[in-house]
Design a protein around this motif. Structure first.
Motif, PDB file in Angstrom:
ATOM      1  N   MET A   4       7.225  -4.932  -0.666  1.00 17.87           N
ATOM      2  CA  MET A   4       8.251  -4.079  -1.261  1.00 17.87           C
ATOM      3  C   MET A   4       7.700  -2.702  -1.600  1.00 17.87           C
ATOM      4  O   MET A   4       8.419  -1.722  -1.563  1.00 17.87           O
ATOM      5  N   PHE A   5       6.422  -2.626  -1.953  1.00 14.32           N
ATOM      6  CA  PHE A   5       5.835  -1.354  -2.385  1.00 14.32           C
ATOM      7  C   PHE A   5       4.838  -0.860  -1.344  1.00 14.32           C
ATOM      8  O   PHE A   5       4.184  -1.641  -0.675  1.00 14.32           O
ATOM      9  N   TYR A  54      -2.495  -0.451  -8.631  1.00 16.41           N
ATOM     10  CA  TYR A  54      -3.209   0.483  -9.496  1.00 16.41           C
ATOM     11  C   TYR A  54      -3.602   1.773  -8.788  1.00 16.41           C
ATOM     12  O   TYR A  54      -4.557   2.432  -9.182  1.00 16.41           O
ATOM     13  N   ASN A  55      -2.841   2.154  -7.770  1.00 17.89           N
ATOM     14  CA  ASN A  55      -2.938   3.497  -7.210  1.00 17.89           C
ATOM     15  C   ASN A  55      -2.169   4.398  -8.183  1.00 17.89           C
ATOM     16  O   ASN A  55      -0.937   4.412  -8.180  1.00 17.89           O
ATOM     17  N   SER A  87       4.575   3.660  -7.884  1.00 21.21           N
ATOM     18  CA  SER A  87       6.024   3.463  -7.939  1.00 21.21           C
ATOM     19  C   SER A  87       6.715   3.646  -6.588  1.00 21.21           C
ATOM     20  O   SER A  87       7.909   3.400  -6.477  1.00 21.21           O
ATOM     21  N   LYS A  88       5.970   4.072  -5.562  1.00 15.60           N
ATOM     22  CA  LYS A  88       6.583   4.289  -4.239  1.00 15.60           C
ATOM     23  C   LYS A  88       6.987   2.960  -3.624  1.00 15.60           C
ATOM     24  O   LYS A  88       6.178   2.056  -3.463  1.00 15.60           O
ATOM     25  N   PRO A  95       1.924  -0.044 -14.605  1.00 18.72           N
ATOM     26  CA  PRO A  95       2.258  -0.276 -13.189  1.00 18.72           C
ATOM     27  C   PRO A  95       2.786  -1.687 -12.927  1.00 18.72           C
ATOM     28  O   PRO A  95       3.747  -1.867 -12.181  1.00 18.72           O
ATOM     29  N   LEU A  96       2.157  -2.688 -13.554  1.00 23.66           N
ATOM     30  CA  LEU A  96       2.631  -4.069 -13.385  1.00 23.66           C
ATOM     31  C   LEU A  96       4.023  -4.227 -13.978  1.00 23.66           C
ATOM     32  O   LEU A  96       4.900  -4.847 -13.373  1.00 23.66           O
TER      33      LEU A  96
END
Ligand SMILES: [Zn+2]
Length: 128
Positions: free
Chosen positions: A27-28, A33-34, A39-40, A105-106
């Motif tokens: 999906m991403f 952790y980039n 969020s991309k 991020p998680l």
């Protein structure tokens, strides 16, 4: 036939951030952790072409999951640190805010994953 046997479960699909339809495509676009690109999100599944943008503003509802995750983090870690180490209020506040920030991020991703798995109406492929 062989393809179906290697399919991962619904829960594994969510944990591995896979497409809700085929559970194979990511999906991403980038690693969790980039820092600048976590969020991309792909617009469509790279494997089956399932549209991840169900309707405009669909992921706005994910902020309710995000809020719930953040409250859980603050309560669990706040109580845990307080019981285990009994730090002063400023240290405790800094610790739980730091953990909440590190979990961002998680939190962002799993909020969106819950949203698309629960409310998108995307049909899950049968597990034969
Ligand atoms: Zn897919």
């Amino acid at each position: 036939m062989m393809e179906n046997k290697t399919r991962i479960s619904l829960f594994q699909g969510m944990m591995h951030q896979k497409c809700p339809h085929c559970r194979k495509g990511k999906m991403f676009e980038f690693a969790t952790y980039n820092v600048s690109k976590f969020s991309k999100m792909h617009n469509k599944c790279p494997n089956c072409g399932q549209d991840f943008v169900v309707e405009p503003g669909f992921y706005t509802g994910a902020m309710y999951f995000s809020y719930a995750f953040n409250v859980a983090i603050l309560v669990i870690f706040g109580l845990g640190f307080n019981i285990l180490f009994n730090p002063d209020v400023l240290t405790l506040t800094a610790l739980v805010i730091g953990i909440s920030f590190l979990a961002m991020p998680l939190n962002f991703r799993y909020s969106r994953i819950l949203m698309i798995y629960l409310f998108s109406g995307i049909k899950f492929k049968e597990n034969n």
